[in-house]
Design an enzyme around this catalytic site. Structure first.
Site, PDB file in Angstrom:
ATOM      1  CD1 TRP A 100      -1.995  -2.222   2.004  1.00  0.00           C
ATOM      2  CD2 TRP A 100      -2.861  -1.510   0.066  1.00  0.00           C
ATOM      3  NE1 TRP A 100      -2.937  -3.125   1.593  1.00  0.00           N
ATOM      4  CE2 TRP A 100      -3.478  -2.725   0.419  1.00  0.00           C
ATOM      5  CE3 TRP A 100      -3.233  -0.875  -1.119  1.00  0.00           C
ATOM      6  CZ2 TRP A 100      -4.467  -3.313  -0.380  1.00  0.00           C
ATOM      7  CZ3 TRP A 100      -4.212  -1.464  -1.921  1.00  0.00           C
ATOM      8  CH2 TRP A 100      -4.815  -2.672  -1.537  1.00  0.00           C
ATOM      9  CG  ASP A 167      -3.306   3.771   4.138  1.00  0.00           C
ATOM     10  OD1 ASP A 167      -4.368   3.549   4.763  1.00  0.00           O
ATOM     11  OD2 ASP A 167      -2.978   3.122   3.117  1.00  0.00           O
ATOM     12  CE  LYS A 191      -8.339  -3.619   3.947  1.00  0.00           C
ATOM     13  NZ  LYS A 191      -7.605  -2.719   3.068  1.00  0.00           N
TER      14      LYS A 191
HETATM   15  C1  LIG Z   1      -7.011  -2.228   2.025  1.00  0.00           C
HETATM   16  C2  LIG Z   1      -6.022  -1.144   2.132  1.00  0.00           C
HETATM   17  C3  LIG Z   1      -5.951  -0.113   1.186  1.00  0.00           C
HETATM   18  C4  LIG Z   1      -6.829  -0.076  -0.059  1.00  0.00           C
HETATM   19  O1  LIG Z   1      -8.104   0.301   0.259  1.00  0.00           O
HETATM   20  P1  LIG Z   1      -9.219   0.493  -0.886  1.00  0.00           P
HETATM   21  O2  LIG Z   1     -10.357   1.031  -0.099  1.00  0.00           O
HETATM   22  O3  LIG Z   1      -9.461  -0.857  -1.476  1.00  0.00           O
HETATM   23  O4  LIG Z   1      -8.697   1.450  -1.888  1.00  0.00           O
HETATM   24  C5  LIG Z   1      -5.025   0.886   1.376  1.00  0.00           C
HETATM   25  N1  LIG Z   1      -4.196   0.881   2.435  1.00  0.00           N
HETATM   26  C6  LIG Z   1      -4.234  -0.096   3.363  1.00  0.00           C
HETATM   27  C7  LIG Z   1      -3.296  -0.049   4.518  1.00  0.00           C
HETATM   28  C8  LIG Z   1      -5.148  -1.136   3.243  1.00  0.00           C
HETATM   29  O5  LIG Z   1      -5.183  -2.110   4.161  1.00  0.00           O
END
Ligand SMILES: *Cc1c(COP(=O)(O)O)cnc(C)c1O
Length: 355
Positions: A100, A167, A191
């Site tokens: 990511w 993030d 998540k």
């Molecule tokens: C799942 C995830 C993403 C991507 O998220 P989307 O909503 O599918 O774009 C980005 N960063 C992290 C740390 C993730 O776990």
């Protein structure tokens, strides 16, 4: 029997939240209308949006501190470019701790110079780099708090004079941190917060408006902040379920309580990984994630078929590792009960007895 849901994302949500959400799809607030067939500008939905924003800031301890909580679309992946669009004039610094982070770096490079301060790519991202230095002449520093795929997690965050962007898609609302250190926190809902379809962006308003380029409205944080996430039709269902999940978290005691439970779950699985001679952990011990535990069988050829069969029989779902790591990954997000982790540990011990 209900499955033990270790899915990495979209993932387990609290049962009571799913029940309330399903009821609202049929009849919301006793209106004899569905949540998803009323105007997003109705007072019933505006109350949902306000509550979701309020709870998000409250859980992070950021109320009345100059932050806005935005519920946007396009996933966390859209924030990889939105962050750069809104903040990157000349140069930004990124810590590369996995897939990511790498994707975020790729997008930012479209907007300016990107300094990768450190990377753990040399070891398939199984650790968090430390002791790196961050240039001072940057527009912001970006990191990923939890590496969903590799099972590593930042336990500490660097001191930076520039805005700190993070993030937190896979560990937001899972542990207590000093969130006021951050200037932008973003997280895809699916998540730890709700269904796919919305992304939480918590932004300190004072850092906005310093960019020279013109920003299209839909990508401009200022536009969304000014309109309280109602610039266009928000993803009403995803925002509603996120609100319910944030309320569920508050009712059970908030982030400090869920952190205790998450630590207990993590201790249970990691103790077994370290104790059981048939298994080995993937991530460096000091960097292990409390959300995603990555591990392998020492001898896949000898034990994989039996382990997979035992896991299936026990109702364990979603424990296969990501294709870039292999092995297994147990995702233990907020809504996963410790009984599910115990069920996994029981299967690991049953394998050991059989072997
Ligand atoms: C799942 C995830 C993403 C991507 O998220 P989307 O909503 O599918 O774009 C980005 N960063 C992290 C740390 C993730 O776990």
């Amino acid at each position: 029997m209900k499955k033990h849901n270790f899915s990495a994302g979209p993932c387990i949500l609290p049962q009571e939240v799913l029940k309330k959400a399903s009821e609202a799809v049929i009849n919301f607030n006793g209106l004899d209308l569905s949540l998803i067939e009323i105007s997003h500008r109705s007072k019933d939905f505006i109350a949902v949006m306000d509550k979701a924003q309020e709870l998000a800031l409250e859980h992070l301890g950021l109320q009345n501190k100059g932050f806005k909580a935005l519920f946007l679309q396009g996933g966390a992946s859209s924030q990889f470019l939105n962050v750069a669009y809104n903040l990157l004039n000349k140069k930004a610094a990124y810590l590369n701790t996995g897939t990511w982070s790498s994707k975020a770096i790729k997008e930012a490079k479209l907007f300016g110079e990107v300094v990768e301060v450190a990377s753990s790519k040399d070891a398939n991202f199984n650790y968090i780099p430390k002791g790196y230095s961050i240039p001072s002449d940057i527009d912001y520093f970006h990191c990923t708090s939890n590496n969903t795929i590799f099972g590593t997690q930042l336990k500490e965050f660097p001191e930076v004079s520039a805005p700190l962007v993070c993030d937190m898609s896979s560990d937001i609302f899972s542990r207590v941190l000093d969130f006021s250190k951050f200037d932008i926190i973003y997280a895809g809902a699916q998540k730890n917060m709700g269904p796919a379809g919305t992304t939480l962006v918590v932004v300190k308003e004072a850092i906005l408006g310093k960019i020279e380029r013109a920003i299209p409205s839909m990508l401009d944080y200022r536009v969304h902040a000014e309109k309280d996430s109602m610039f266009n039709t928000p993803p009403v269902f995803a925002v509603y379920v996120s609100m319910l999940t944030l309320q569920w978290l508050k009712d059970l005691g908030g982030v400090s309580e869920i952190e205790k439970r998450n630590n207990a779950k993590a201790a249970l699985i990691y103790n077994e990984i370290d104790r059981n001679p048939l298994f080995k952990g993937f991530a460096a011990k000091e960097d292990r994630s409390t959300m995603n535990a990555t591990f392998n069988l020492v001898d896949e050829e000898a034990h994989k078929a039996t382990f997979d069969a035992l896991a299936k029989e026990a109702g364990l779902s979603g424990i296969n590792g990501h294709r870039s790591v292999g092995g297994y990954r147990a995702s233990m997000y907020n809504a996963l009960p410790i009984e599910s982790v115990q069920a996994l540990v029981d299967v690991m011990q049953a394998l050991e007895k059989q072997a």
